[in-house]
Write an enzyme that holds these catalytic residues in place. Structure first.
Site, PDB file in Angstrom:
ATOM      1  N   ASP A   1      19.965  69.106  39.037  1.00 27.14           N
ATOM      2  CA  ASP A   1      19.275  70.309  38.579  1.00 27.14           C
ATOM      3  C   ASP A   1      18.756  70.022  37.168  1.00 27.14           C
ATOM      4  O   ASP A   1      19.520  69.984  36.212  1.00 27.14           O
ATOM      5  CB  ASP A   1      20.252  71.494  38.561  1.00 27.14           C
ATOM      6  CG  ASP A   1      19.563  72.788  38.195  1.00 27.14           C
ATOM      7  OD1 ASP A   1      18.416  72.739  37.695  1.00 27.14           O
ATOM      8  OD2 ASP A   1      20.177  73.851  38.418  1.00 27.14           O
ATOM      9  N   HIS A   2      17.468  69.819  37.104  1.00 24.56           N
ATOM     10  CA  HIS A   2      16.877  69.378  35.838  1.00 24.56           C
ATOM     11  C   HIS A   2      17.034  70.402  34.723  1.00 24.56           C
ATOM     12  O   HIS A   2      16.862  70.102  33.552  1.00 24.56           O
ATOM     13  CB  HIS A   2      15.395  69.043  36.045  1.00 24.56           C
ATOM     14  CG  HIS A   2      14.896  67.933  35.173  1.00 24.56           C
ATOM     15  ND1 HIS A   2      15.290  67.761  33.861  1.00 24.56           N
ATOM     16  CD2 HIS A   2      14.027  66.920  35.438  1.00 24.56           C
ATOM     17  CE1 HIS A   2      14.671  66.704  33.351  1.00 24.56           C
ATOM     18  NE2 HIS A   2      13.902  66.169  34.295  1.00 24.56           N
TER      19      HIS A   2
END
Lengths: 609, 471
Positions: free
Chosen positions: A578-579
């Site tokens: 999850d950036h």
């Protein structure tokens, strides 16, 4: 000797309700502690629930097929051996939990299926004597009184049902409780029994029709006496009855589910008052629309705004936690109260179908896409249970996490040798060692070094939560769908220990016997797609986690080692992150660490794990 | 002609305020829509109902205002009223609006087919028109055929002397003696404007009150308005005998006090509506109706056939254009597979009598019947500066609030511009606002809208502009 109201326990994170799939005991049975009493299917898994004590089953409060919210009493138990008298009476509260509202006779909606009648139990039938003379036989043979039989409230959050099978046709004689129609909802298929002895006058919906709760299914002709009787029983049944006959463990405490006025009035007359049921909920029209789109029951939410105003955020939060429609406090009471209230008031009865989210699938897909155009030969499979849960979890993940996937090649030649050796050794003690525990062993120190990958994002608080424990979820492919049991506190567990724990979890998952403790609370997930094929996949993060690693097939490949082409065992690992929480560089370094440990497994010895 | 059927995703039958809204919405949602209309695009609302009657009402009110203007020092001499030109002016408004819908259909790609639609099966419709039959194959249908005035057996409508609202609105002269049978909304509205144009109006109503279903406190104010215009009202009465003369008719009205004979040049029959369902052949489509012919629908406006929806007057009372439009929006989205339902907490209604009545939400009586504890407060127009300065001081605003949590449950207004004032209350109810919220909202001075704020203060017991004794 105490009586215990045994409530449906919290069976796992985000699980708000469960369907009773099978009773293993009946009233009167003597049970020992931990003896399996009931099998419950949640949207995550099927679990068996054992007795908390040695004792006697006094009463089963839910029927097979019924969906029960967490926290609702499903069994009344008496602790100890025998059946002491007085106790059960006290606890066998009247099924309808008789409403405090000034509900006229018509409102005694029985608690669904509290009774002895497994088949017909779930639906509380809803006959409404109709003034009009019946279509059939007036005159000789005793007159029939027409009863508009409406689709009863078959379960919390169920707004409509599909008529899957009629078991009677117009003209048939029916007896009370005789199954007359089979109705499938998004939760379960139930058979609905006739509320009276009489005759089928008219069937109003063909098989395949989707009927909103409260809409009239068929017109029955009740023998006048029967009809009167039904009417007479509208008043809440005195529930204390069992008190007098409690010397033996009261067999079936609850009065039979007598039907009462679920609204059957003509919808067209009241088409306006569609939300009388939730009139009191403070929520703006746009919020109600959003809730409907997301499949959240706005009436059950505790609004965070002034005087309980439900905001758009409340609705989204409820949807994100998945428990929305049912997770509100006192889930049992709320819908029950909502249901009979309109019924009690003649002028605005037909309101319920609309007040509820019309169809549950929306829960799985926010802003549900338009239905796909029908093509010849289509088969439609209802989205239910685990599948539904997966659908909504995956959608939620893709809607919230900013996915990116990082793929690396790992030369696992050394690991293959090590595992071969370990396998031989372990087999002696009956444990089958796969690559998974080695992966876990390699992932744990990497997670310790890069704690951002063992984390969750609390958007509300605007904080990243770093998890102390490392609980590794292992995705298991089962017939029902993907289940992710969790191996907890992985640090310090030996390869053998990890192997056997994992094997147990996976076996239970595949057998559909996952226990409440098996699932939930994971902090990082490993998914193994390699045993089927493919080069690599881009896994979807198991929210609220922020990282998932995909393990792929080990294949022999030509590999350049020190200027020469040699045959090596190569495996691809794909890491989805999850950036919002983890940047590419951090993910890459994490992967390098895992790679290092897997390529030179001897280094694992250096790790303090 | 009918060899190759037309193909549609959705056929909308009827282009009234429900049908045309739904047709456009469906087209916006990407559906191939055919709209079928047997009379005039726009339906009753635009052609023979809301819009034309409001045109005639505002013109006749102007006449009355001019007549009464001398109180303000304005004397108008030799005023001439040409009802024929008034009607022609009204027709231009109707034309402009209906033309607008036709244009919107064209731009949105909604195809119009003129004629009378009839189901051949659930997915096939035959449309009969003077130019031949058109057969349409469709996946879904929206029934929006509306309702038409109900007639009385002993007062057969001939369109000349005995009229429905449709012909009454097209009169080019105010009849000298105008008899209205039916004291409902239509009868009271048209009766009032005819009186303003100079007719001697008599209203005959079978029930014991006018405007059945309206809070009697409000009706009382309207009744005063009728009396002021010399309109005779006979309640619990009916026309027992009718005699056609060479000039006009003579009617015997049976009243509780005995027979009354009144002359009538024209008679308006306005006793209610019948749903337009009998020529649709609904059985062929598996669509059920109730005993009175209204199509039965669920909370998502779907009929007993899962591919057919119905909206508006054809599904039953209240017969309101805005209700039909709202339902049209919802049904269009339901048919397009969207997750919506008719979720309206309160349907406002407006009656264009003089003064006007507008209501939304529960009446005091309904709220109590639901077992609620209520707090009620009303504020008179007579204490509002703007009302006085426009010579419209009759009427009041009445609020019904939940005594437990102050939520606004209903608002009932009788008075000038009531129809334009009610939406604030409708929004408040939809938002779940409390009466306190309304009282705390600043309302501009000097406007009629202040009456709502003041009514809120009355509920809370601290009105400034009327005296409230301390409790």
């Amino acid at each position: 000797m105490a009586t215990i109201d045994f409530k449906l326990p919290d069976i796992g994170e985000g699980v708000a309700e469960g369907e009773i799939t099978s009773w293993k005991v009946k009233a009167g049975d003597v049970v020992t502690e931990d003896q399996i009493m009931v099998e419950v299917m949640t949207d995550k898994a099927t679990v068996e629930i054992g007795s908390p004590v040695d004792g006697t089953i006094v009463e089963l409060r839910a029927a097979e097929g019924e969906t029960v919210p967490v926290g609702e009493t499903i069994i009344v138990l008496q602790e100890g051996a025998g059946g002491d008298a007085a106790a059960p009476a006290a606890s066998s509260k009247p099924a309808p939990a008789a409403s405090t509202k000034p509900a006229p006779a018509a409102s005694s909606k029985p608690a669904p299926a509290a009774s002895s009648k497994p088949a017909a139990a779930a639906p509380a039938a809803a006959p409404e004597p109709v003034a009009a003379a019946s279509a059939a036989g007036d005159g000789a043979g005793g007159s029939l009184e027409a009863i508009n039989f409406a689709l009863p409230d078959i379960g919390e959050g169920v707004a409509e049902g599909e008529v899957t099978r009629w078991m009677v046709k117009a003209g048939d004689a029916v007896t009370e409780d005789q199954p007359i129609v089979e109705v499938m909802t998004d939760k379960a298929t139930v058979e609905i029994g006739s509320p009276v002895d009489g005759q089928v006058l008219e069937i109003l919906h063909p098989e395949g029709a989707v009927v909103p709760v409260g809409d009239i299914l068929l017109v029955l002709g009740a023998h006048s006496a029967a009809a009167t009787a039904v009417g007479a029983q509208d008043a809440p049944e005195p529930a204390a009855e069992p008190a007098t006959k409690a010397t033996a463990p009261a067999p079936q405490a609850a009065p039979q589910p007598v039907a009462a006025g679920v609204a059957t009035a003509n919808l067209s007359d009241t088409g306006l008052s569609t939300s009388a049921g939730d009139r009191r909920v403070r929520a703006a029209p746009a919020t109600r629309r959003l809730a409907r789109e997301l499949g959240v029951e706005v009436a059950l939410l505790e609004g965070s705004g002034p005087r309980g105003r439900v905001t758009n955020d409340d609705v989204r939060r409820a949807q994100a936690t998945g428990g929305a429609p049912v997770a509100a406090p006192a889930p049992a009471a709320a819908p029950a109260a909502a249901a009979p209230a309109p019924a009690a008031k003649a002028p605005r009865p037909a309101t319920k179908p609309a007040a509820r989210p019309a169809a549950a699938p929306a829960r799985a897909a926010p802003a549900a896409a338009a239905a796909p155009a029908a093509l010849e030969g289509d088969e439609r499979i209802p989205l239910r249970g685990l599948r539904k849960r997966i659908a909504s979890q995956m959608r939620l993940s893709k809607d919230t996490a900013a996915h990116f996937t990082y793929v690396e090649e790992i030369d696992v030649t050394e690991l293959v040798k090590l595992r071969k050796a370990a396998k031989r050794k372990a087999q002696a003690s009956g444990v089958n060692i796969t690559y998974m525990p080695f992966l876990m062993k390699a992932i744990v120190p990497a997670l310790r070094e890069f704690p951002l990958l063992n984390a969750s994002l609390d958007e509300q608080a605007g904080e990243v939560v770093l998890r102390k424990d490392i609980n590794l979820g292992i995705a298991v492919d089962t017939d029902a769908g993907l289940i992710v049991p969790v191996v907890r506190a992985v640090d310090g567990k030996s390869l053998m220990q990890l192997s056997s724990e994992m094997a147990e979890l996976a076996d239970r998952a595949r057998a559909g016997k996952t226990r409440p403790d098996d699932i939930g609370g994971g902090t990082f997930t490993i998914t193994n797609a390699g045993n089927i094929g493919g080069m690599f996949a881009t896994p979807i993060i198991n929210v609220p986690e922020v990282a998932i690693i995909g393990v792929h097939a080990i294949r022999q490949r030509p590999w350049v080692v020190e200027g020469e082409i040699v045959v090596r065992d190569i495996m691809l690992l794909s890491l989805s992150l999850d950036h919002r929480v983890v940047d590419g560089a951090v993910g890459a370094r994490f992967m390098n660490r895992v790679k290092e440990l897997l390529e030179s497994p001897a280094l694992l010895l250096l790790e303090d794990i | 002609m009918a060899d190759t059927p037309k193909q549609a995703d959705v056929v909308v039958i009827g282009t009234g305020p429900g049908g045309y809204v739904a047709a456009i919405r469906l087209a916006q949602l990407g559906k191939r829509v055919i709209a079928v209309e047997r009379e005039a695009i726009g339906g009753v609302c635009l052609n023979w109902g809301c819009i034309p009657s409001k045109a005639m009402i505002s013109a006749s009110t102007l006449v009355e205002t001019i007549h009464g203007a001398s109180i303000m020092g304005i004397d108008v001499k030799d005023m001439h009223v040409d009802v024929g030109r008034m009607k022609a002016w009204k027709d231009t408004i109707v034309k402009r609006l209906t033309g607008g819908i036709a244009e919107l259909f064209k731009r949105n790609g909604v195809e119009m087919v003129a004629g009378d639609a009839r189901f051949e099966s659930a997915d096939t419709l035959r449309v009969k028109s003077s130019s031949g039959d058109v057969v349409i194959k469709t996946k879904q249908v929206l029934i929006a055929t509306g309702a038409r005035p109900r007639e009385l057996p002993n007062l057969e409508v001939d369109g000349e002397r005995i009229l429905t609202s449709k012909e009454a609105l097209d009169l080019t002269q105010a009849p000298q003696n105008f008899l209205v049978v039916g004291g409902g909304i239509v009868g009271c509205e048209i009766g009032t404007y005819m009186a303003k144009l100079g007719s001697k109006v008599t209203i005959v109503e079978l029930a014991d009150s006018l405007l059945a279903g309206t809070d009697p406190e409000l009706t009382k104010v309207v009744q005063r308005g009728l009396k002021k215009r010399k309109i005779d009202v006979h309640l619990q009465s009916k026309v027992s005998h009718l005699e056609h003369k060479r000039q006009g008719m003579e009617c015997v009205i049976a009243t509780p006090k005995g027979d009354v004979t009144v002359p009538a040049d024209k008679i308006l029959v306005a006793i209610g509506f019948l749903p337009n369902t009998e020529t649709l052949n609904l059985e062929a489509a598996g669509v059920e109706t109730d005993g009175r012919g209204h199509v039965r629908v669920d909370g998502r406006l779907m009929t007993s056939n899962p591919n057919i929806a119905a909206i508006g007057d054809v599904i039953g009372p209240p017969y309101l254009a805005h209700k039909a439009s709202k339902e049209g929006m919802v049904a269009a989205e339901v048919l397009a597979g969207k997750q919506v339902a008719l979720d309206v907490r309160a349907m406002p209604a407006a009656i264009f009598t003089d003064p006007e009545i507008a209501t939304v939400g529960l009446t005091e009586e309904q709220a109590k019947a639901e077992g609620r504890k209520v707090r009620v407060g009303s504020f008179p127009f007579a204490a509002n500066g703007r009302a006085l300065s426009t010579t419209h001081s009759d009427g009041f605003v009445k609020f019904i609030a939940d005594a437990d949590d102050d939520t606004l449950l209903g608002c009932h207004i009788v008075g000038h511009e009531a129809s334009n004032l009610i939406s604030e209350a409708a929004l408040a109810i939809e938002m779940g606002a409390t009466v306190e919220d309304i009282g705390l909202t600043v309302h501009p001075h000097p406007t009629l809208s202040e009456t709502l704020m003041e009514a809120a203060h009355v509920v809370e017991g601290h009105a400034v502009h009327i005296y409230q004794p301390k409790k």
